[in-house]
Design an enzyme around this catalytic site. Structure first.
Site, PDB file in Angstrom:
ATOM      1  N   CYS A 116       0.810  -1.224   0.000  1.00 41.91           N
ATOM      2  CA  CYS A 116       0.000   0.000   0.000  1.00 41.91           C
ATOM      3  C   CYS A 116       0.845   1.277   0.000  1.00 41.91           C
ATOM      4  CB  CYS A 116      -0.948   0.013   1.194  1.00 41.91           C
ATOM      5  SG  CYS A 116      -0.111   0.195   2.782  1.00 41.91           S
TER       6      CYS A 116
ATOM      7  N   GLY B 222       8.917  10.332  13.137  1.00 40.30           N
ATOM      8  CA  GLY B 222       8.835   8.942  12.682  1.00 40.30           C
ATOM      9  C   GLY B 222       8.609   8.834  11.199  1.00 40.30           C
TER      10      GLY B 222
ATOM     11  N   ILE C  69       4.806  12.285   7.096  1.00 42.43           N
ATOM     12  CA  ILE C  69       5.536  12.808   5.940  1.00 42.43           C
ATOM     13  C   ILE C  69       5.624  11.732   4.854  1.00 42.43           C
ATOM     14  CG2 ILE C  69       7.773  13.715   5.160  1.00 42.43           C
ATOM     15  CD1 ILE C  69       8.228  14.717   8.062  1.00 42.43           C
TER      16      ILE C  69
ATOM     17  N   GLY D 217       5.000  14.693  16.129  1.00 41.84           N
ATOM     18  CA  GLY D 217       4.504  14.509  14.757  1.00 41.84           C
ATOM     19  C   GLY D 217       2.997  14.540  14.726  1.00 41.84           C
TER      20      GLY D 217
ATOM     21  N   LEU E 200       8.899  21.921  18.062  1.00 42.15           N
ATOM     22  CA  LEU E 200       8.170  21.581  19.286  1.00 42.15           C
ATOM     23  C   LEU E 200       9.116  20.751  20.144  1.00 42.15           C
ATOM     24  CD1 LEU E 200       5.673  21.302  21.039  1.00 42.15           C
ATOM     25  CD2 LEU E 200       4.818  19.542  19.493  1.00 42.15           C
TER      26      LEU E 200
ATOM     27  N   GLU F 190      -9.459 -11.156 -12.957  1.00 42.82           N
ATOM     28  CA  GLU F 190      -9.976 -12.031 -14.018  1.00 42.82           C
ATOM     29  C   GLU F 190      -9.981 -11.325 -15.371  1.00 42.82           C
ATOM     30  OE1 GLU F 190     -13.593 -14.087 -13.043  1.00 42.82           O
ATOM     31  OE2 GLU F 190     -14.061 -14.512 -15.131  1.00 42.82           O
TER      32      GLU F 190
ATOM     33  N   ARG G 258     -25.948 -14.580 -12.390  1.00 39.68           N
ATOM     34  CA  ARG G 258     -25.720 -15.414 -11.204  1.00 39.68           C
ATOM     35  C   ARG G 258     -26.596 -14.926 -10.033  1.00 39.68           C
ATOM     36  NH1 ARG G 258     -22.144 -19.524  -9.415  1.00 39.68           N
ATOM     37  NH2 ARG G 258     -21.282 -19.689 -11.502  1.00 39.68           N
TER      38      ARG G 258
ATOM     39  N   GLU H  24     -15.760 -19.948  -3.634  1.00 42.02           N
ATOM     40  CA  GLU H  24     -16.761 -18.899  -3.459  1.00 42.02           C
ATOM     41  C   GLU H  24     -17.904 -19.248  -2.506  1.00 42.02           C
ATOM     42  OE1 GLU H  24     -17.241 -16.783  -7.624  1.00 42.02           O
ATOM     43  OE2 GLU H  24     -16.996 -18.934  -7.834  1.00 42.02           O
TER      44      GLU H  24
HETATM   45  C1  LIG Z   1      -1.104   3.906   8.959  1.00 44.85           C
HETATM   46  C2  LIG Z   1      -1.289   5.114   9.809  1.00 44.85           C
HETATM   47  C3  LIG Z   1      -2.185   5.064  10.840  1.00 44.85           C
HETATM   48  C4  LIG Z   1      -2.383   6.185  11.642  1.00 44.85           C
HETATM   49  N1  LIG Z   1      -3.270   6.080  12.645  1.00 44.85           N
HETATM   50  C5  LIG Z   1      -3.452   7.134  13.451  1.00 44.85           C
HETATM   51  C6  LIG Z   1      -4.333   7.039  14.544  1.00 44.85           C
HETATM   52  O1  LIG Z   1      -4.916   5.984  14.814  1.00 44.85           O
HETATM   53  N2  LIG Z   1      -4.525   8.145  15.292  1.00 44.85           N
HETATM   54  C7  LIG Z   1      -3.893   9.313  15.025  1.00 44.85           C
HETATM   55  O2  LIG Z   1      -4.087  10.278  15.733  1.00 44.85           O
HETATM   56  N3  LIG Z   1      -3.043   9.422  14.011  1.00 44.85           N
HETATM   57  C8  LIG Z   1      -2.800   8.380  13.222  1.00 44.85           C
HETATM   58  N4  LIG Z   1      -1.925   8.482  12.193  1.00 44.85           N
HETATM   59  C9  LIG Z   1      -1.290   9.780  11.927  1.00 44.85           C
HETATM   60  C10 LIG Z   1      -0.243  10.126  12.993  1.00 44.85           C
HETATM   61  O3  LIG Z   1      -0.529  11.411  13.447  1.00 44.85           O
HETATM   62  C11 LIG Z   1       1.100  10.267  12.564  1.00 44.85           C
HETATM   63  O4  LIG Z   1       1.413   9.181  11.770  1.00 44.85           O
HETATM   64  C12 LIG Z   1       2.151  10.332  13.682  1.00 44.85           C
HETATM   65  O5  LIG Z   1       1.762  10.642  14.966  1.00 44.85           O
HETATM   66  C13 LIG Z   1       3.091  11.376  13.255  1.00 44.85           C
HETATM   67  O6  LIG Z   1       4.255  11.214  13.946  1.00 44.85           O
HETATM   68  P1  LIG Z   1       5.639  11.138  13.182  1.00 44.85           P
HETATM   69  O7  LIG Z   1       6.688  11.255  14.188  1.00 44.85           O
HETATM   70  O8  LIG Z   1       5.717   9.961  12.315  1.00 44.85           O
HETATM   71  O9  LIG Z   1       5.547  12.472  12.300  1.00 44.85           O
HETATM   72  P2  LIG Z   1       6.348  12.867  11.036  1.00 44.85           P
HETATM   73  O10 LIG Z   1       5.738  12.244   9.840  1.00 44.85           O
HETATM   74  O11 LIG Z   1       7.787  12.659  11.232  1.00 44.85           O
HETATM   75  O12 LIG Z   1       6.027  14.427  11.029  1.00 44.85           O
HETATM   76  C14 LIG Z   1       4.724  14.912  10.953  1.00 44.85           C
HETATM   77  C15 LIG Z   1       4.762  16.427  10.991  1.00 44.85           C
HETATM   78  O13 LIG Z   1       5.217  16.845  12.258  1.00 44.85           O
HETATM   79  C16 LIG Z   1       6.364  17.689  12.123  1.00 44.85           C
HETATM   80  N5  LIG Z   1       7.199  17.477  13.286  1.00 44.85           N
HETATM   81  C17 LIG Z   1       7.558  16.304  13.850  1.00 44.85           C
HETATM   82  N6  LIG Z   1       8.241  16.525  14.978  1.00 44.85           N
HETATM   83  C18 LIG Z   1       8.342  17.871  15.126  1.00 44.85           C
HETATM   84  C19 LIG Z   1       8.921  18.717  16.080  1.00 44.85           C
HETATM   85  N7  LIG Z   1       9.542  18.235  17.136  1.00 44.85           N
HETATM   86  N8  LIG Z   1       8.802  20.041  15.905  1.00 44.85           N
HETATM   87  C20 LIG Z   1       8.178  20.546  14.841  1.00 44.85           C
HETATM   88  N9  LIG Z   1       7.606  19.801  13.907  1.00 44.85           N
HETATM   89  C21 LIG Z   1       7.681  18.475  14.044  1.00 44.85           C
HETATM   90  C22 LIG Z   1       6.965  17.279  10.809  1.00 44.85           C
HETATM   91  O14 LIG Z   1       7.778  18.260  10.261  1.00 44.85           O
HETATM   92  C23 LIG Z   1       5.719  17.020   9.987  1.00 44.85           C
HETATM   93  O15 LIG Z   1       5.200  18.204   9.508  1.00 44.85           O
HETATM   94  C24 LIG Z   1      -1.682   7.383  11.384  1.00 44.85           C
HETATM   95  C25 LIG Z   1      -0.765   7.414  10.345  1.00 44.85           C
HETATM   96  C26 LIG Z   1      -0.551   6.296   9.568  1.00 44.85           C
HETATM   97  C27 LIG Z   1       0.432   6.352   8.467  1.00 44.85           C
HETATM   98  S1  FES Z   2       3.271  -1.472   2.081  1.00 44.54           S
HETATM   99 FE1  FES Z   2       1.447  -1.490   3.236  1.00 44.54          FE
HETATM  100  S2  FES Z   2       2.215  -0.944   5.188  1.00 44.54           S
HETATM  101 FE2  FES Z   2       3.907  -0.690   3.936  1.00 44.54          FE
END
Ligand SMILES: Cc1cc2nc3c(=O)[nH]c(=O)nc-3n(C[C@H](O)[C@H](O)[C@H](O)COP(=O)(O)OP(=O)(O)OC[C@H]3O[C@@H](n4cnc5c(N)ncnc54)[C@H](O)[C@@H]3O)c2cc1C
Ligand code: FES
Ligand code: FES
Length: 1330
Positions: A49, A255, A259, A349, A403, A805, A883, A1267
């Site tokens: 995905c 993480g 992004i 994030g 932050l 198919e 069907r 099926e």
């Molecule tokens: C499959 C999937 C499921 C998810 N499920 C949920 C869920 O159940 N609930 C929910 O609330 N969210 C969910 N999320 C979204 C979630 O908010 C983010 O994925 C996660 O918390 C972001 O954290 P990160 O560290 O990966 O952020 P990043 O992707 O690294 O950054 C996100 C943003 O924050 C900024 N940033 C990060 N750290 C700082 C900092 N210290 N200062 C300034 N800016 C900063 C980055 O520049 C960017 O703009 C999901 C995302 C995915 C992909």
């Molecule tokens: S390819 Fe689906 S979670 Fe990464």
């Protein structure tokens, strides 16, 4: 300044992949680990995905924790992880933990436990489990059940995966586990198997590289540059702030989970990245006290997994009221994404993203969190989170600020209560529809009298930002908690604040408002309960079962009876023969084929309009990019038409587009990344035309294909549906049934690799199709080259379910046009969002019925109009409708029946085959009708069902005799085995006692016709070679897509030749081995190819017979060699035509199906009336599958189909964006298939055994199974309906529940309860006066 800062920086990164050391300078910071791994030959890690939602790409990241002097292991979604962030880490992939010759115990157990069908999800699932065992070598069953929240499987129904994994549990076979005691059946515990397996021994794993554990290597900042892209990794706060000051527009990377999605899916392009994920200063958690107020201070970039651990540790020594805040955080963190995401995603994030459905922001808001932000010039400043969000995904952070820390006020005393809530479409790994945090601080006036001091309510999912209901903070100060009037007033005030227009983005306005007050209701009573308030009006039921539904550990049985087959190699339970390759990541799918010399990649340019004339297409900008080779359009095709039955589709749109997503051209470039970038530069101008999307639209606009099928049995006249005055014994009821579509969501997306042979226009196509001959034909027609120059090959598919198919033909034709034109290999693999946009789905259906029925529930006459939403082209919609027309009787005898079918022509992607192929929809309409009329007749629906069952030798409305009919017997058996009556009594008792939860129960039968309804398709071929060493190469026309077809064919060949199965091998399916094949579909492949294989093997058996007789102690090698020297032909082809099929639609004569595969299922559910959340408590299935060739494989098909059926009618909802009529559901983020925790808590499958089949003429009386069980998933739908009816009764709603649609999502279920909260929350559509 930056130069100075990075004088001592490193310009390269080093890491290990398994035991392979890698050091690299030239990494593009945008490269994900998944791309890196796959480009470097680690193809066991799969793309499913690209958005963190399926888990197919799961790997384990190991790193040395210097402080704790230990190795940390984290599962990760490699599709979101930048490879640059992995400096000095070890990446463990599926290849690193075992191989088919020496599998890891997990891999061995999973292979032998039937935990892998198509195998595409398997490496990711194995790695998730491996991560769990690395962290905790002695997990409990509970730990294991929770460990797969980031993985999806579309084939297995999860039970065998859980069962295999739980055999590693420390509490497996505990004396309290009743499932262990099962004797005749294979129990879920596997105690019998345990001794056969090496236990998991972590010391045997590859060691973490000592190179990365040494202290001499100082942490130094990273500065990686490629072209204009920069990756900066500071090691401390000072460096970070300097870097941010120098690059204010740089993207701070936590993480990368947000992004990553922005870049992979939304095509965002950032150039400078500052990675803080490896920096320690922003990761602490501690409690501080200022001015007597205690707060918990959380480092902004702590990962969510670490935050969970820290909170759990804090809880140990904290007072109860502090723990209330920690518990609120933990409760939403538990349902936050998946473990792979939580292992990397950070709190910062989440906050900075500013999503209105953030699960953490409501908690921070309600608890008055303060954010500390910093920059280099001004140091730090503090922002209360309540004023941080400025609009949809925008906030108060300045470009050079980061932050740093979040401080959350801890509850000051025991009378402060905090709770958090979340409701999503699916429990595991789903974003919220609405979430909330509610905090109240109370003052005690006297015994039983607590008044509000302050009320803090925050909601997500109800506005463009998370909102805080500041007006309510003191509005109810000094009002008494527990007072009913106060409760009503608060609800009204909440609804005043939570307001939507009916057309709000995201939809569900009434549901979301209703959730906001439902959460408050739960909170209100939870606090009353915790305080022990006794109000005279309080019904004890109000305080019962207030918490959200908790699932028990899953368990179940697979009862196949005694294995007593006297047939060599048949009737066995051996696992899928590719299982070991699948669990070790060795099994190859199309996109795993190594890069060819000179290979180019294709990416589609697609229509952005649902219906429009194309005014112009300009690809000049795209073509001007270096590395872009061509833009293939309809002009490059000799014949631009395709279609499964009627050639009514353009392969590439020329003048007009008919759905949003329709392919217009293919950009061909050196890499996929470049092709994607170029595709965005192609400019298409449109002139909009009228758009028709739904069946209802089509009815209004009379937009239908010229297909009018009908079947009539019995005489109808104008009085058939007229009840004479005074006739109190009969009724006529009318109604309509709405059934939504379903996305296939095979884990492997569609695609192909086309290799031109540079001679005579020869093309070799490696495709992910279920229909190689169709691909060959469509390519040959489209390009005007003879079929004998086009070879289509299929090794295996990562799931198909009908979706592959017909839709693979045009994909291959487009790629082949490019390959032929450029004389270069073309790889054309659809991204998940493109696949979901263009390849069609299961058809949505509408049924309109009129039925005459006696007061005792006997059917007299049925008139039924069935409509399916075909999409813009015909594809297989007519056959799907046929069907449905021949399955709408299900197992019932309608003395008179008149059914008509029509196909709505709409501006959506062409809908196509999907497991069941219209059969489930036909049966669903009838079962929905039975439920509706049972309420109108005030009868038990099961009584109606039983009274109208077919009997042996009855004739269906399509002239098919009912033969070998065991449905009534199976019904009774299942009633008994499932303890239906006892369950019903218990449910009635439960429902009487509970206000907030209701349970429901339902039993549903199913009869499914086997054969292609198009007669000429019912044929099959096979080719068998015996080599002189006695090994056999078997080829046949069927495709292996996880259903175990190749395994069964090998078993049949082994049986016919009377040799061990190990001597037989199937390499692939190819059109140059077995020509002119039918698609692998309609559940008949084992029947047909089995017969063809038998035919070929019987010929060979005859030919080697003299040598076998001459040397009875020899083996196949000896006989083959002797035959070879005797000049005997050791190659034979086999052929089969299904006999007796002769149906004529015009005259309704002849036989349509070869036989039926039948089953019955009982399911019970628990429904949370406040949210619409539910769980399946128990499902029992009995299937008549004849004499199975392989019981393990067939059980896998039954369980997998059942869960797919459950998804179809409960959580899988296809949505279209109303502003542009483009499919909205385009990935696992917004389209939810069932996950590990959506299967029945107790799941029992029984196979009907020891029957004599007088009429069955299949391979050793086996039956097709792919099926038929799918519809049985509808037992869950009807159990939920039963629970809703119970809820309505207790809410005083006595009107029948009509037009209760499928899928019955949480929204549908909640609103159908029609309680006072629903009524209060209603958002009415605006009436526009014109
Ligand atoms: C499959 C999937 C499921 C998810 N499920 C949920 C869920 O159940 N609930 C929910 O609330 N969210 C969910 N999320 C979204 C979630 O908010 C983010 O994925 C996660 O918390 C972001 O954290 P990160 O560290 O990966 O952020 P990043 O992707 O690294 O950054 C996100 C943003 O924050 C900024 N940033 C990060 N750290 C700082 C900092 N210290 N200062 C300034 N800016 C900063 C980055 O520049 C960017 O703009 C999901 C995302 C995915 C992909
Ligand atoms: S390819 Fe689906 S979670 Fe990464
Ligand atoms: S085996 Fe899991 S998706 Fe096919």
């Amino acid at each position: 300044m930056v130069n100075a800062l990075f004088e001592n920086s490193s310009q390269s990164i080093e890491f290990f992949v398994n035991s392979d050391y890698k050091e690299t300078k030239n990494v593009d910071p945008r490269t994900t680990l998944l791309t890196y791994l796959r480009e470097n030959g680690y193809t066991g890690t799969k793309y499913g995905c690209g958005e963190g939602g399926c888990g197919a790409c799961t790997v384990v990241i190991a790193e040395y924790d210097r402080n704790r002097k230990m190795i940390n292991y984290r599962s990760a979604n490699s599709c979101l992880l930048p490879v640059c962030s992995l400096n000095r880490k070890q990446i463990i992939t599926i290849e690193g933990i075992g191989n088919p010759e020496n599998p890891n115990p997990i891999q061995k157990k999973f292979a032998e436990g039937n935990a892998s069908q198509c195998g595409f999800c398997t490496p990711g699932i194995v790695m998730s489990f491996y991560a769990l065992l690395k962290l905790n070598p002695n997990p409990t069953k509970h730990d294991i059940e929770e460990s797969f929240d980031g993985n999806l499987c579309r084939c297995t129904g999860y039970r065998p995966i859980l069962e295999s994994a739980k055999s590693f549990a420390s509490d497996c076979c505990s004396s309290t586990d009743s499932s262990c005691s099962s004797s005749s059946s294979k129990s879920s515990c596997n105690s019998a198997f345990l001794n056969e397996y090496k236990p998991y021994d972590p010391s045997l794993d590859r060691p973490f590289p000592s190179k990365f554990m040494s202290h001499d290597s100082q942490e130094i900042p990273l500065f990686l540059k490629q072209d204009n892209y920069l990756w900066i990794e500071p090691t401390n706060l000072g460096e970070l702030l300097k870097a941010k000051a120098a690059f204010p527009n740089a993207k701070i990377v936590g993480g990368n989970t947000e992004i990553g999605v922005e870049m992979n899916i939304r095509s965002f392009d950032y150039t400078v990245f500052i990675n803080i994920s490896n920096m320690k200063e922003t990761k602490s958690v501690e409690v501080s006290e200022i001015d007597g107020k205690k707060s918990v201070e959380i480092g902004a970039n702590i990962t969510l997994s670490s935050l969970i651990e820290s909170l759990k540790i804090l809880k140990i020594n904290s007072p109860t009221h502090h723990n209330r805040l920690y518990d609120a955080l933990l409760s939403n963190l538990k349902w936050f994404a998946s473990r792979q995401i939580r292992n990397f995603a950070t709190l910062a994030g989440n906050i900075v993203t500013g999503s209105p459905i953030s699960d953490l922001s409501p908690i921070l808001m309600a608890n008055n969190a303060v954010l500390t932000v910093m920059n280099e010039s001004q140091g730090h400043r503090q922002i209360p989170i309540r004023s941080f969000f400025k609009g949809y995904r925008s906030n108060d952070l300045k470009s050079d600020e980061i932050l740093f820390k979040i401080s959350i006020e801890l509850p000051s005393n025991e009378l402060t209560f905090v709770k958090a809530y979340k409701q999503a479409k699916r429990k595991d790994d789903d974003i919220a529809i609405t979430n909330a945090c509610i905090r109240v601080s109370l003052d005690k006036k006297q015994e039983n009298n607590f008044v509000i001091n302050e009320l803090n309510i925050s909601y997500g999912g109800v506005a463009p930002t998370t909102i805080y209901l500041g007006k309510l903070e003191t509005k109810f100060k000094d009002s008494k908690w527990g007072d009913e009037q106060l409760f009503d007033n608060i609800l009204d005030s909440v609804l005043e604040e939570v307001k939507f227009a009916y057309s709000v983005p995201g939809g569900m306005p009434t549901y979301r408002r209703c959730l906001s007050v439902s959460f408050f209701t739960r909170f209100w009573y939870q606090v009353i309960k915790e305080l022990g308030i006794r109000e005279k009006d309080l019904d004890p039921k109000d305080l019962e079962n207030l918490e959200e539904i908790e699932r028990e550990i899953t368990r179940g049985t697979q009862d196949i009876g005694l294995l007593n087959s006297d047939e060599h190699a048949l009737g066995t339970t051996n696992p899928h023969l590719s299982a070991l390759k699948q669990v070790t990541g060795v099994a190859r799918y199309v996109d795993d084929i190594p890069k060819q010399n000179g290979e180019l990649c294709g990416v589609l340019v697609m229509s952005t309009k649902a219906h429009a004339r194309i005014k112009s297409v300009d690809a000049s900008k795209a073509l001007s990019l270096d590395g872009v080779y061509d833009f293939i359009t309809y002009n490059d095709l000799r014949h631009n038409k395709c279609g499964a039955i009627v050639k009514d589709e353009e392969i590439l749109a020329s003048n007009e587009v008919f759905f949003a997503g329709q392919p217009i051209g293919l950009i061909v470039a050196e890499s996929k990344k470049l092709a994607k970038k170029a595709a965005l530069l192609v400019k298409v101008d449109y002139e909009p035309l009228e758009e028709i999307i739904t069946i209802e639209d089509a009815l209004k606009k009379n937009s239908f294909f010229s297909f009018n099928r009908e079947i009539k049995k019995g005489d109808f006249d104008e009085k058939t549906f007229v009840i004479d005055e005074g006739n109190r014994n009969e009724f006529v009821f009318e109604g309509s049934c709405h059934i939504g579509g379903q996305e296939h969501f095979y884990l492997e997306t569609q695609g192909c690799l086309v290799v031109p042979k540079n001679e005579d226009n020869e093309l070799e196509i490696f495709s992910s199709t279920q229909n190689p001959s169709e691909v060959q034909k469509e390519v040959s027609t489209a390009l005007g080259i003879p079929m004998n120059r086009v070879i289509c090959k299929v090794k295996r598919l990562g799931g198909g379910f009908g979706g592959k198919e017909t839709r693979g033909g045009s994909i291959a034709a487009i790629a082949s046009a490019a390959a032929l034109k450029l004389q270069k290999p073309i790889r054309f693999i659809l991204d998940r969002d493109v696949d979901m946009l263009i390849t069609g789905t299961r058809h949505p259906f509408l049924g309109k019925y009129k039925i005459r029925v006696t007061k005792d529930g006997y059917f007299k006459a049925l008139y039924l109009e069935i409509y399916n939403n075909a999409g813009y082209s015909l594809d297989l919609s007519s056959s799907v409708c046929e069907r449905a027309l021949t399955h709408c009787d299900n197992v019932y005898n309608f003395p008179k029946i008149h059914v008509k079918g029509r196909l709505a022509k709409t501006n959506i992607a062409s809908n196509t085959a999907f497991r069941g192929f219209g059969g489930p929809q036909g049966m669903m309409i009838t079962e929905m009708m039975i439920s509706e009329i049972s309420e109108k007749l005030a009868m038990d629906p099961n009584e109606i069902r039983q009274k109208n069952f077919y009997k042996e030798n009855d004739i269906t409305h399509f002239n098919m005799p009912i033969e070998d009919w065991f449905i009534p017997e199976m019904w009774n058996t299942l009633m008994e085995n499932s303890q239906y009556i006892k369950q019903k009594e218990e449910i009635n008792l439960f429902n009487a006692k509970n206000r907030w939860k209701k349970r429901g129960l339902a039993i549903v039968p199913s009869k499914f016709g086997l054969s292609f309804t198009t007669r000429f398709l019912n044929k099959a071929g096979a080719l068998v070679h015996i080599y002189t060493d006695g090994t056999i190469l078997l080829s046949h026309g069927g495709v292996e897509m996880g259903q175990g077809l190749h395994t069964k064919m090998i078993q049949i060949a082994a049986n016919t030749l009377q040799i061990p199965i190990d001597e037989i091998y199937i390499a692939e399916t190819a059109t140059d081995k077995v020509p002119n094949t039918s698609p692998t579909a309609a559940s008949v492949s084992s029947d047909m190819y089995g017969m063809a294989v038998m035919d070929a093997c019987q010929q060979l058996s005859e030919r080697i017979k003299p040598y076998r007789e001459k040397n009875p102690n020899g083996n196949i090698g000896d006989w083959a060699l002797a035959a070879y020297f005797d000049r005997v032909n050791l190659s034979a082809d086999g052929y089969y035509q299904t006999p007796d099929l002769s149906y004529d639609w015009e005259t309704n004569t002849g036989r349509l199906y070869f036989y039926f595969t039948n089953g019955v299922a009982v399911s019970s559910v628990e429904l949370d009336l406040l949210t619409g959340d539910h769980t399946i408590l128990r499902s029992d299935i009995i299937m008549d599958i004849g004499k199975s060739i392989n019981y393990s494989i067939d059980i896998g098909q039954i369980e997998g189909a059942f869960i797919q059926g459950v998804g179809w009618c409960t959580i899988e909802e296809l949505l279209v964006q109303t502003n542009n009529n483009t499919a909205f559901t385009r990935g696992p983020g917004n389209y939810k298939i069932p996950g590990f925790r959506d299967i029945p808590v107790e799941f029992n499958v029984k196979i009907l055994r020891d029957k004599v089949y007088k009429h069955l003429k299949t391979v050793k009386s086996s039956k097709g199974i792919g099926e038929p069980p799918l519809f049985l998933g509808a037992s869950v739908f009807f159990a939920l309906r039963d629970a809703v009816v119970a809820a309505r009764r207790s809410n005083g709603v006595n009107s029948p529940l009509v037009q209760f649609p499928s899928p019955c999502t949480a929204e549908i279920l909640r609103l159908a309860c029609e309680d006072s909260l629903v009524k209060k929350s209603q958002v009415e559509p605006k009436v526009i006066l014109m």
